[in-house]
Write a protein that holds these residues in place. Structure first.
Motif, PDB file in Angstrom:
ATOM      1  N   ASN A 361       0.826  -1.210   0.000  1.00  0.00           N
ATOM      2  CA  ASN A 361       0.000   0.000   0.000  1.00  0.00           C
ATOM      3  C   ASN A 361       0.858   1.257   0.000  1.00  0.00           C
ATOM      4  O   ASN A 361       0.580   2.229  -0.709  1.00  0.00           O
ATOM      5  N   THR A 362       1.917   1.243   0.807  1.00  0.00           N
ATOM      6  CA  THR A 362       2.801   2.405   0.874  1.00  0.00           C
ATOM      7  C   THR A 362       3.453   2.662  -0.477  1.00  0.00           C
ATOM      8  O   THR A 362       3.546   3.813  -0.923  1.00  0.00           O
ATOM      9  N   ALA A 363       3.884   1.594  -1.133  1.00  0.00           N
ATOM     10  CA  ALA A 363       4.508   1.744  -2.450  1.00  0.00           C
ATOM     11  C   ALA A 363       3.533   2.350  -3.460  1.00  0.00           C
ATOM     12  O   ALA A 363       3.915   3.199  -4.281  1.00  0.00           O
ATOM     13  N   LYS A 364       2.276   1.940  -3.400  1.00  0.00           N
ATOM     14  CA  LYS A 364       1.267   2.499  -4.309  1.00  0.00           C
ATOM     15  C   LYS A 364       1.055   3.979  -4.035  1.00  0.00           C
ATOM     16  O   LYS A 364       0.990   4.794  -4.963  1.00  0.00           O
ATOM     17  N   ILE A 365       0.943   4.339  -2.773  1.00  0.00           N
ATOM     18  CA  ILE A 365       0.691   5.732  -2.409  1.00  0.00           C
ATOM     19  C   ILE A 365       1.855   6.621  -2.835  1.00  0.00           C
ATOM     20  O   ILE A 365       1.655   7.759  -3.283  1.00  0.00           O
ATOM     21  N   LEU A 366       3.079   6.113  -2.719  1.00  0.00           N
ATOM     22  CA  LEU A 366       4.263   6.897  -3.083  1.00  0.00           C
ATOM     23  C   LEU A 366       4.597   6.819  -4.565  1.00  0.00           C
ATOM     24  O   LEU A 366       5.480   7.534  -5.045  1.00  0.00           O
ATOM     25  N   GLY A 367       3.924   5.925  -5.289  1.00  0.00           N
ATOM     26  CA  GLY A 367       4.170   5.812  -6.724  1.00  0.00           C
ATOM     27  C   GLY A 367       5.425   5.048  -7.091  1.00  0.00           C
ATOM     28  O   GLY A 367       6.020   5.280  -8.149  1.00  0.00           O
ATOM     29  N   ILE A 368       5.824   4.076  -6.232  1.00  0.00           N
ATOM     30  CA  ILE A 368       7.007   3.265  -6.540  1.00  0.00           C
ATOM     31  C   ILE A 368       6.647   1.787  -6.604  1.00  0.00           C
ATOM     32  O   ILE A 368       7.520   0.928  -6.509  1.00  0.00           O
ATOM     33  N   ASP A 369       5.362   1.490  -6.758  1.00  0.00           N
ATOM     34  CA  ASP A 369       4.904   0.101  -6.740  1.00  0.00           C
ATOM     35  C   ASP A 369       5.291  -0.670  -7.993  1.00  0.00           C
ATOM     36  O   ASP A 369       5.094  -1.885  -8.057  1.00  0.00           O
ATOM     37  N   ASP A 370       5.845   0.015  -8.986  1.00  0.00           N
ATOM     38  CA  ASP A 370       6.316  -0.706 -10.175  1.00  0.00           C
ATOM     39  C   ASP A 370       7.568  -1.517  -9.867  1.00  0.00           C
ATOM     40  O   ASP A 370       7.866  -2.495 -10.568  1.00  0.00           O
ATOM     41  N   MET A 371       8.309  -1.123  -8.796  1.00  0.00           N
ATOM     42  CA  MET A 371       9.555  -1.815  -8.469  1.00  0.00           C
ATOM     43  C   MET A 371       9.638  -2.280  -7.016  1.00  0.00           C
ATOM     44  O   MET A 371      10.361  -3.232  -6.712  1.00  0.00           O
ATOM     45  N   TYR A 372       8.903  -1.646  -6.109  1.00  0.00           N
ATOM     46  CA  TYR A 372       9.063  -1.928  -4.685  1.00  0.00           C
ATOM     47  C   TYR A 372       7.716  -2.221  -4.021  1.00  0.00           C
ATOM     48  O   TYR A 372       6.656  -1.980  -4.586  1.00  0.00           O
ATOM     49  N   GLY A 373       7.789  -2.752  -2.814  1.00  0.00           N
ATOM     50  CA  GLY A 373       6.592  -2.958  -2.010  1.00  0.00           C
ATOM     51  C   GLY A 373       6.044  -4.366  -2.012  1.00  0.00           C
ATOM     52  O   GLY A 373       5.367  -4.769  -1.065  1.00  0.00           O
ATOM     53  N   THR A 374       6.317  -5.139  -3.052  1.00  0.00           N
ATOM     54  CA  THR A 374       5.848  -6.520  -3.118  1.00  0.00           C
ATOM     55  C   THR A 374       6.940  -7.412  -3.710  1.00  0.00           C
ATOM     56  O   THR A 374       7.832  -6.927  -4.415  1.00  0.00           O
TER      57      THR A 374
END
Length: 432
Positions: A361-374
């Motif tokens: 969720n944090t990665a999505k909110i910060l806009g870095i979910d293409d590479m981080y967070g999962t």
């Protein structure tokens, strides 16, 4: 002779107090086998194999054949997690609050969106170093103070300098919305408790005027460059997010309404103490919330005693995109983010949903979910291996951690002191 002694003292002092040397780039393939993988999107894979090379995950799943090349880590009975992400923190901008020379988190001025936190970030901060043993590997470095504090950037916590640390530069602008009510200054003859802020309308008009001037500046495209107005343009073209720090229902409603009327593409609420009261409004406008630390007392007399503890669950149940930050706590408390998330499980959240509050969720909110967070194929190998449940302070003992595939050190000043004094007590016991 005195000068020589002073030089030697300084050299050794720097050596003893320097941060662990950042890890070199990944040089060979690594495979983690037999672990329970917590993906960060709600999914769990038992007996999982994770393979990564050149800093990225190349394969992940159950029943995969272990490779014969590179390093293989047997993690049976252990757990693998994506690196935790700490949003909206001034980590690396202040080392000792009482020492002004080490404090770069707040600059002079009220409307200073052009102030970039990244260039003041201290990659050798002892506070930053202390995040890693608990799995906090990424952070959004955020300026403080004023009405528009400046521009944040997202960094990883194992770097030589701010250039090496940067993952996403100038990702968002942070605005502290004025309070509709303020605490009375009893020492100045005002009533105790909360009283109306008579300057609220004027402060809101000042913000509106600044946005309007920024929009007008962006349309002209000529003349002398105005740094504050130029720094605001990313909010209108969608390349940056506007992080609004606000807690009350009226403040959040006014702030989001103004931002949307001004054409701001991406808005995030930070704090959101009363966000559950206007959850429908926030959902309608697709506004995510970075909630404050769960371990705190209620703000108002008529609040539920456990409001802060259960707020993340209330917002998740309302269908909002939610993550945890702990803005009001000291920076060193950021290392406890996992345990704040774990506490929400006691309030009824599913454990994997709680994990998302500090990863996916944090990665999505910060806009870095293409590479981080999962933990997914093709994404960064930023992860760690824990002996047990990472959301439980009793069992979250890291044995390995990687940032972009680099095998980072988990040694810090704190771990060195722990070993030193544990050795002291063990020797004392042996002497008895």
């Amino acid at each position: 002779m005195k000068k020589i002694i002073l030089i030697i003292t300084l050299v050794f002092g720097v050596t003893l107090n320097a941060q662990q040397t950042p890890a070199p780039p990944q040089s060979e393939q690594v495979a983690i086998i037999g672990a329970t993988a917590h993906i960060g999107n709600g999914e769990v894979i038992e007996n999982c194999t994770i393979i990564f090379n050149d800093g990225k995950i190349t394969a992940i799943g159950a029943g995969l054949t272990a490779p014969t090349e590179g390093t293989t880590i047997n993690a049976e009975g252990k757990h693998v997690y994506p690196g935790f992400i700490a949003p909206s923190k001034s980590l690396g901008l202040v080392e000792v609050d009482a020492v002004r020379a080490s404090d770069d988190q707040d600059e002079i001025g009220e409307m200073i969106p052009h102030v970039r936190s990244l260039i003041a970030y201290n990659a050798e901060s002892k506070v930053v170093e202390s995040m890693r043993p608990n799995g906090v590997l990424i952070g959004q470095i955020t300026p403080q103070g004023g009405t528009i504090s400046g521009t944040s950037s997202i960094v990883q916590f194992d770097a030589w300098n701010w250039e090496d640390a940067a993952l996403k530069t100038d990702d968002g602008i942070h605005m502290n919305w004025p309070n509709f009510f303020r605490r009375g200054r009893w020492w100045a003859g005002e009533e105790r408790g909360f009283i109306p802020n008579k300057e609220y309308a004027k402060e809101m008009d000042d913000i509106k005027m600044f946005f309007q001037n920024s929009i007008a500046y962006g349309k002209t495209g000529a003349g002398d460059k105005n740094l504050p107005f130029a720094a605001m343009q990313g909010l209108f073209d969608g390349s940056q997010r506007l992080f609004i720090h606000a807690d009350g229902e009226k403040e959040m409603t006014d702030a989001v309404t103004l931002a949307k009327n001004m054409g701001v593409k991406n808005v995030v609420i930070v704090g959101g103490y009363r966000a559950n009261k206007i959850a429908g409004f926030l959902k309608e406008h697709n506004i995510p919330v970075l909630v404050n630390v769960t371990h705190s007392l209620p703000e108002f007399d008529d609040d539920d005693y456990d409001l802060t503890y259960k707020l993340p669950k209330l917002l998740v149940d309302a269908g909002l995109l939610v993550a945890i930050q702990n803005e009001d706590m000291a920076n060193f408390q950021t290392r406890n983010m996992a345990f704040y998330a774990g506490q929400t499980v006691a309030q009824g959240l599913d454990k994997e949903t709680a994990l998302q509050l500090i990863t996916g969720n944090t990665a999505k909110i910060l806009g870095i979910d293409d590479m981080y967070g999962t933990l997914e194929e093709g994404k960064s190998a930023t992860l760690f291996i824990s002996e047990g449940d990472a959301l439980d302070m009793r069992t979250n003992k890291l044995s390995k951690a990687y940032i972009d595939g680099r095998d980072i050190s988990l040694e810090t000043h704190q771990t060195e002191l722990w070993k030193r004094y544990m050795g002291k007590y063990e020797r004392q016991q042996e002497g008895q």
